[in-house]
Enzyme design. Structure first.
Site, short mmCIF file in Angstrom:
data_model
loop_
_atom_site.label_atom_id
_atom_site.label_comp_id
_atom_site.label_asym_id
_atom_site.label_seq_id
_atom_site.Cartn_x
_atom_site.Cartn_y
_atom_site.Cartn_z
N GLU A 479 2.28 7.06 -3.88
CA GLU A 479 0.92 7.22 -3.37
C GLU A 479 0.34 5.76 -2.58
O GLU A 479 -0.68 6.11 -2.09
CB GLU A 479 0.21 7.57 -4.41
CG GLU A 479 0.15 8.88 -4.90
CD GLU A 479 -0.56 9.20 -6.30
OE1 GLU A 479 -0.50 10.51 -6.53
OE2 GLU A 479 -0.84 8.21 -6.85
N LYS A 591 5.11 2.68 -4.75
CA LYS A 591 4.46 2.96 -6.26
C LYS A 591 5.23 3.49 -7.11
O LYS A 591 5.43 3.17 -8.14
CB LYS A 591 3.27 3.72 -6.10
CG LYS A 591 2.42 3.91 -7.32
CD LYS A 591 1.01 4.69 -6.96
CE LYS A 591 0.32 4.84 -8.27
NZ LYS A 591 -0.93 5.78 -8.13
#
Length: 769
Positions: A479, A591
């Site tokens: 993300e 991430k």
């Protein structure tokens, strides 16, 4: 219950440290994380592990009690649907002439809490001798029954060691007006309703107090409140017991009170000893089916047991209208919302150890299929686009904004752009059917989910001038990067989803033609549309270099700034905070690695050396800003033969909830990361894979693990598998079901009920770096 008995017959925790998690003393900085870690739950009722004896009035904070499916909104603009806490039914105070015995959480001379995961119960023991008038030992037991999920039980034993004084005990509910509207409050029953969602809740309760085995009549009674008065003497034992029966109604005109009273009456009739015994037996069955035994690494054993305890306590196979939120029923982070975590990180555990629970979790998605259709239609596509965050209606309940670490308002785009969720749901449907052979589920629900999610992707991927079909403007599991084109995870999973939808269409035509005709008519599916799906699947862009097999995480990723994360080792905050959002988005720092997730879910997409190539490229670029990331990396590392790296990732995953220096669990334990621990152990270290013709095992245990034993279920069979590191052998026992094939180290072996199968395997070499 096993373990030493408290005086007066109240059971205590077991003595085996492999099954207990203990805490001494009080640290206000860690209290919220402790409450999450020591939470008890049965999939319907969840109670955070707050201290049993209440403090002085100004210190009281309700011990949050959560009821699965009890969602509501505030009714304001941009309001977020969230899980509403029920009243705290555990409040208990010891009063003296000068006020409460305890004025501050740290007033206990000693305090010891024990979570016994084998018994599914929370125990505590404390002493209070700061008062010159009274010395007292307090021992408690708390549980949420998994044999009857409506029931909660609280037992408190008070042993007077010094003092002859007048005391009072008050037992009451706290937070009766916290988020819910009161319908009625009687002495033994409270009923509430949500303000906007039309749900109702009932909590029926009864309390009693015995002094040296004799019942003491309450001095006063009120709505959900009791108090008792007596004069203490040394050696005296006072025993308090309280039942609560909780019932949720999703129909505003259906009063849940009578059912709650019936449940309470049944519990009172059999008594707390039988309720405890039934609860213990139910936990015994869960542990028999799901335990993973590790010899040679006591720390890893405890990590696994902690994970399995919360996994077994998170599901309720009796309610198809609820699923498991990101923090289960142990805290209110993410408002109790359901994410892709459930299908990708939790369903594997339930599919192979508790298929009844897995079926229920998938039926939750089926019941909300119309909401997924509505979301897809609203965004201009066909089929079903599941909500990124889901509650109880099928609508997407992802918040639109959040406050960032720099206190600025950040727009949340996941609700619109993180669309891989539909393929994740389809993946879980397929895995469940493949592992269970549950054709009834496939015909009732699974086929429709697969077809409608396949239809979504076939409309979402658009053909462009290069002759390829592209999916633009999405967010993958990583993300940190938004509005990306041709995200590898999204596109490969979309292609997989379309192909499985086509497989199901062909299967229904051949084996269940009547059902196919009915379903095709219901969905308006024609051969021309199926042909278009096939064309999309064959031409979708997946970003793979045909020579090296290396996937580009998304279009343009390789051109971004390459940052060496080893320069930031030891950081205590996420990399997007260290670098800032803008630089992070312009870098290759991820991430969680979308390509490593593909390696874990679809290893068949990586032929030859491609798996090694992709893992070694993306592993050093991953910052593990998501709690989901380390376990998936560990699973893949184990499959590649790097068991020591995998073990490091196992420990890193467990530390998220268990490390004493972390407060990441303030808002609840990370249930998906705990599911990842089981996946890492069983799919990684044991090398378990599911095949059309059976099960395959390819062990890769870490050097310190002498053996590993676990049980799984596959198509009605119950198997026990033992891996012996020293002898390089696998022993398999078919405990129930028909003969089958078990592949060990690439070689198939028949497995029947007549004898245990013992097979030696070759120890894999460690993967090179």
């Amino acid at each position: 219950m096993t373990g030493p008995e408290m005086k007066a017959g109240i059971p205590g925790p077991g003595a085996d440290p492999g099954w207990t998690f203990c805490l001494d003393g009080y640290d206000p900085l860690l209290e919220n994380s402790v409450e999450s870690r020591f939470a008890i739950s049965n999939g319907f009722l969840g109670i955070r592990g707050a201290r049993a004896t209440s403090r002085g009035q100004r210190w009281i904070v309700p011990a949050r009690t959560y009821v699965a499916g009890l969602f509501d909104t505030s009714g304001t603009e941009h309001a977020t649907t969230g899980l509403v806490p029920a009243a705290d039914w555990l409040r208990f105070r010891i009063m003296m002439a000068g006020g409460p015995l305890l004025h501050h959480p740290g007033d206990m001379s000693s305090h010891h809490m024990t979570l016994d995961v084998r018994q599914g119960a929370l125990f505590s023991a404390g002493r209070h001798f700061d008062s010159p008038d009274l010395g007292i030992q307090v021992r408690t037991l708390r549980l949420a029954s998994i044999s009857d999920r409506a029931l909660g039980l609280q037992l408190i034993q008070m042993e007077i060691e010094q003092g002859e004084v007048d005391v009072a005990v008050e037992a009451s509910f706290e937070g009766v007006e916290l988020g819910l509207v009161i319908d009625r409050l009687d002495q033994d029953l409270g009923t509430w309703r949500t303000r906007h969602s039309g749900k109702r809740l009932a909590m029926a309760t009864t309390s009693s107090l015995q002094i040296d085995g004799r019942d003491l009549e309450p001095a006063a009674r009120g709505p959900l409140t009791w108090s008792w008065n007596w004069k203490t003497r040394p050696g005296q034992i006072a025993t308090f017991q309280r039942f609560v029966a909780v019932v949720r109604s999703d129909a505003p005109d259906l009063d849940p009170g009578p059912e709650a009273r019936d449940k309470l009456g049944s519990a009172r009739h059999v008594g707390w000893q039988d309720v405890v015994a039934a609860h213990k037996a139910a936990w015994g069955r869960r542990w028999h089916n799901s335990d993973v035994e590790v010899d040679g690494d006591a720390k890893a054993q405890r990590m696994l047991r902690f994970a399995l305890y919360h996994l077994n306590g998170a599901a309720n196979p009796a309610d198809e209208r609820v699923s498991i939120g990101a923090r289960a029923l142990t805290g209110d982070n993410y408002h109790g919302h359901v994410f892709w975590d459930t299908e990708i990180f939790l369903l594997p555990f339930y599919i192979l150890t508790w298929p009844e629970a897995a079926r229920t979790l998938l039926m939750y998605r089926f019941h909300l299929l119309n909401g997924a259709r509505a979301k897809a239609a609203a965004m201009g596509w066909r089929g079903a686009l599941y909500p990124w965050e889901s509650a109880d209606t099928g609508a997407d309940v992802t918040p639109e904004q959040v406050i960032g670490p720099d206190h600025r308002v950040i727009a949340i785009l996941c609700g619109k752009l993180e669309q891989h969720i539909s393929a994740d749901v389809a993946y879980a449907v397929w895995q469940y059917w493949q592992a269970t052979g549950d054709d009834a589920f496939l015909l009732e629900a699974g086929a429709e989910i697969l077809l409608e999610t396949g239809r979504f992707w076939a409309s979402r991927a658009q053909r462009e001038a290069d002759g390829r079909c592209h999916i633009r403007g999405v967010i993958g599991p990583d993300e940190y990067h938004e509005h990306v084109d041709d995200n590898a995870y999204t596109n490969v999973m979309a292609r997989w989803n379309i192909r499985r939808a086509l497989d199901i269409a062909a299967l229904l035509r051949e084996h269940w033609p009547v059902r196919w005709i009915s379903l095709a008519r219901h969905l308006g599916l024609e051969d021309a549309e199926l042909a278009q799906w096939l064309d999309v699947a064959e031409t979708i862009a997946i970003g793979r270099d045909p020579e090296t097999g290396l996937f580009e995480q998304f279009s343009g990723y390789f051109a971004l700034e390459d940052i060496d994360l080893s320069h930031y080792a030891g950081r205590s905050v996420p990399m997007d905070v260290v670098l800032g959002r803008e630089r992070t988005q312009a870098s290759q720092v991820v991430k969680q690695s979308d390509v490593v997730a593909l390696l874990g879910l679809l290893p068949e997409e990586f032929a030859g050396a491609a798996a090694e190539t992709n893992f070694r490229y993306y592993e050093p670029r991953c910052s593990h800003g998501s709690s989901l990331s380390p376990a998936m990396h560990g699973l893949v590392a184990a499959r590649l033969g790097d068991a020591e790296m995998a073990l490091r990732y196992l420990r890193q995953t467990a530390a998220i909830d268990l490390a004493e220096t972390h407060v990441a669990a303030d808002g609840g334990i990370h249930i998906a990361a705990l599911g990842g621990i089981w996946m890492l152990a069983v799919f990684g270290f044991a090398g378990l894979t599911l095949r059309n013709d059976g099960i395959a095992i390819d062990p890769r245990l870490p050097a310190g693990w002498d053996s590993m034993v676990f049980r799984i279920q596959w198509r009605g069979r119950h198997l026990k598998i033992a891996i012996d590191q020293a002898n390089q052998s696998v022993e398999a026992t078919l405990e129930a079901g028909e003969p089958m094939a078990l592949t060990v180290g690439g070689d198939p072996h028949p497995l029947g009920r007549a004898a245990m199968l013992a097979v030696r395997f070759r120890k894999p070499g460690a993967a090179s770096c």
